[in-house]
Design a protein around this motif. Structure first.
Motif, mmCIF file in Angstrom:
data_model
loop_
_atom_site.group_PDB
_atom_site.id
_atom_site.type_symbol
_atom_site.label_atom_id
_atom_site.label_comp_id
_atom_site.label_asym_id
_atom_site.label_seq_id
_atom_site.Cartn_x
_atom_site.Cartn_y
_atom_site.Cartn_z
ATOM 1 N N GLN A 146 80.073 92.994 38.958
ATOM 2 C CA GLN A 146 79.093 94.093 38.397
ATOM 3 C C GLN A 146 78.000 94.562 39.172
ATOM 4 O O GLN A 146 78.100 95.824 39.472
ATOM 5 C CB GLN A 146 78.236 93.541 36.894
ATOM 6 N N GLN A 147 77.719 93.863 40.046
ATOM 7 C CA GLN A 147 76.748 94.255 41.245
ATOM 8 C C GLN A 147 77.505 94.898 42.004
ATOM 9 O O GLN A 147 76.963 96.192 42.685
ATOM 10 C CB GLN A 147 76.180 93.144 41.736
ATOM 11 N N ALA A 148 78.667 94.828 42.494
ATOM 12 C CA ALA A 148 79.724 95.417 43.298
ATOM 13 C C ALA A 148 79.980 96.910 43.056
ATOM 14 O O ALA A 148 79.965 97.742 43.710
ATOM 15 C CB ALA A 148 80.940 94.580 43.768
ATOM 16 N N VAL A 149 80.451 97.025 41.608
ATOM 17 C CA VAL A 149 80.774 98.230 41.235
ATOM 18 C C VAL A 149 79.511 99.314 41.154
ATOM 19 O O VAL A 149 79.424 100.308 41.550
ATOM 20 C CB VAL A 149 81.420 98.089 39.833
ATOM 21 N N LEU A 150 78.209 98.431 40.670
ATOM 22 C CA LEU A 150 77.090 99.344 40.661
ATOM 23 C C LEU A 150 76.854 99.679 42.152
ATOM 24 O O LEU A 150 76.217 100.892 42.324
ATOM 25 C CB LEU A 150 76.036 98.502 40.312
ATOM 26 N N GLY A 151 76.829 98.999 43.238
ATOM 27 C CA GLY A 151 76.346 99.464 44.464
ATOM 28 C C GLY A 151 77.454 100.322 44.861
ATOM 29 O O GLY A 151 76.874 101.388 45.819
#
Length: 448
Positions: free
Chosen positions: A9-14
């Protein structure tokens, strides 16, 4: 490489936040729309109220306007009688109120000068307005006041809702019926909104054919494009729908390279990223910056993430349920953070109607039917799982109204145990589930 749900989730947001060309601070990303076309869009700049609301002192009730000089003696003389003046309908500028006169006034009508209070019609005698025939009769008309008339009663003061020059809505506000209604009340006809986040969507697979065509042996109809296109549109994104791509790495690589331009904020593909012998997306992007990995989630384990020609790229699995679960878990929350739409899913706790088991090392997302609490004494509603965990069960997906979360380490749960569910019935919305406005929601962290 196996990544947790939270890490991905954090990777996609980034990826979307730092690699996308979408810029909420740029004037070029703003468009001016009529109010009727702005529902579900996000304001790109604040809107200042050009007028006060209310724009003038007006009556909160159908009743009688009482002169300020008549208030002090009304309480000392129970049953005091005043002459009835000319009616004051809404939509006119009334003459000044005459002392000793009670003027019939309608709800929303402009308050005449020297008015000290409004007395509701049901509190005077007679408790109804005189008719036109009564006025035409030439008789002296009068009204008897109650014992107490509070100064300022039932008068809506100018600007008591919002004053002219104040901020009506701030930049970043998601425009729904209430917000658009406020702007209309202020006399605003058009609003500056952020341009939509634009996604190029393509589906791969030799086995896929267009809906409406004649069924061919060994082929299936393309559900993913319609599934994800409508999900993206519901999330406020703009979608460019690419033609179906055959399992040809060279052609796919050429199509992806040609598609990467500044007008697109994301390329999203489905299929071709797993461990099979004919994973066309993986083959086409083998020497690119795109990373192919596994997420500890079921369904939707295979994922791809990176950039193509500087444009962010996400690859979802090809099974329809896997594709939609991937969208809900990874892309939808990222769009909320980056573009300001859509609203996060409503998250509730629900009691399982039957026992369930889940892979201990994976976050399993099941489909279910949520029933709100039946009685006031019940703390939560219940959820019935629909279909199994298979990623191909699109009929079960269509019969569900929630996604049921069984985080890694859950193992097995008994009937009555609590689970977290996301309301995903976008057509009917949360109110169709019978959820009151004050229903306790889960923490924000549970929605990420």
């Amino acid at each position: 490489m196996i990544r947790s749900v939270e890490e991905h989730q954090q990777a996609v947001l980034g990826l979307l936040r730092y690699s996308s060309s979408y810029d909420t601070t740029s004037g070029s990303s703003s468009v001016l729309l009529p109010l009727a076309d702005a529902r579900g869009r996000v304001l790109s700049e604040e809107v200042i109220a050009p007028v006060s609301l209310p724009p003038f002192d007006n009556s909160q009730m159908d009743g009688y306007a009482i002169h300020e000089a008549d208030l002090g003696s009304a309480g000392d003389q129970p049953g005091r009688t005043l002459s009835v003046g000319a009616p004051i309908p809404a939509g006119i500028e009334p003459p000044d109120l005459v002392e000793g006169t009670a003027a019939p006034i309608m709800t929303g009508a402009m308050i005449p000068r020297h008015t000290g209070a409004i007395v509701p019609i049901e509190r005077v005698t007679p408790a109804q307005f005189y008719s036109a025939a009564d006025y035409d009769s030439g008789l002296s008309l009068s009204v008897e006041l109650p014992e107490t008339v509070e100064p300022g009663a039932f008068i809506r003061r100018t600007g008591s809702d919002i004053a002219a020059g104040a901020t009506a809505l701030g930049a970043g506000t998601l425009l729904g019926p209430a917000q658009l209604g406020l702007l209309a009340a202020c006399g605003v006809a058009t609003v500056p909104v952020r341009a939509p986040f634009t996604v190029l969507l393509l589906t791969t697979g030799d086995e896929v054919q267009e809906p409406g065509s004649t069924p061919q042996p060994g082929k299936i109809f393309d559900a993913n494009t319609t599934l994800l296109e409508t999900a993206l549109l519901d999330a406020g994104a703009a979608v460019i729908r690419h033609r179906l791509m055959a399992d040809n790495p060279v052609l796919l690589r050429e199509a992806l390279a040609a598609a990467a331009d500044s007008s697109i904020q994301l390329i999203l593909s489905t299929g071709g990223i797993s461990q099979g012998a004919y994973e066309v997306v993986k083959q086409a992007l083998a020497n690119s910056s795109v990373e192919f990995l596994s997420v500890a989630m079921q369904p939707g384990g295979p994922q791809a993430l990176g950039t193509i020609g500087g444009v962010p790229f996400l690859g979802f699995p090809g099974n329809p349920v896997s594709a939609l679960v991937s969208f809900e878990m990874f892309l939808r929350p990222a769009l909320t953070a980056v573009a300001g739409v859509p609203h996060p899913r409503v998250t509730l706790s629900a009691a399982l109607e039957a026992e369930v088991t889940s892979p201990d090392a994976k976050h399993q997302v099941r489909r279910g039917w949520y029933t709100p609490r039946a009685a006031a004494g019940e703390a939560v509603g219940t959820v019935r799982l629909v279909g199994g965990p298979g990623s191909h069960l699109i009929h079960a997906l269509a019969e569900s109204n929630v996604l049921v979360h069984l985080p890694a380490g859950t193992g097995s749960l008994a009937a009555g145990d609590l689970v977290s569910v996301w309301l995903v019935d976008g057509v009917r919305g949360a109110q169709s589930f019978g959820i009151p406005a004050a229903y306790p929601l889960a923490s924000d962290a549970a929605q990420q």
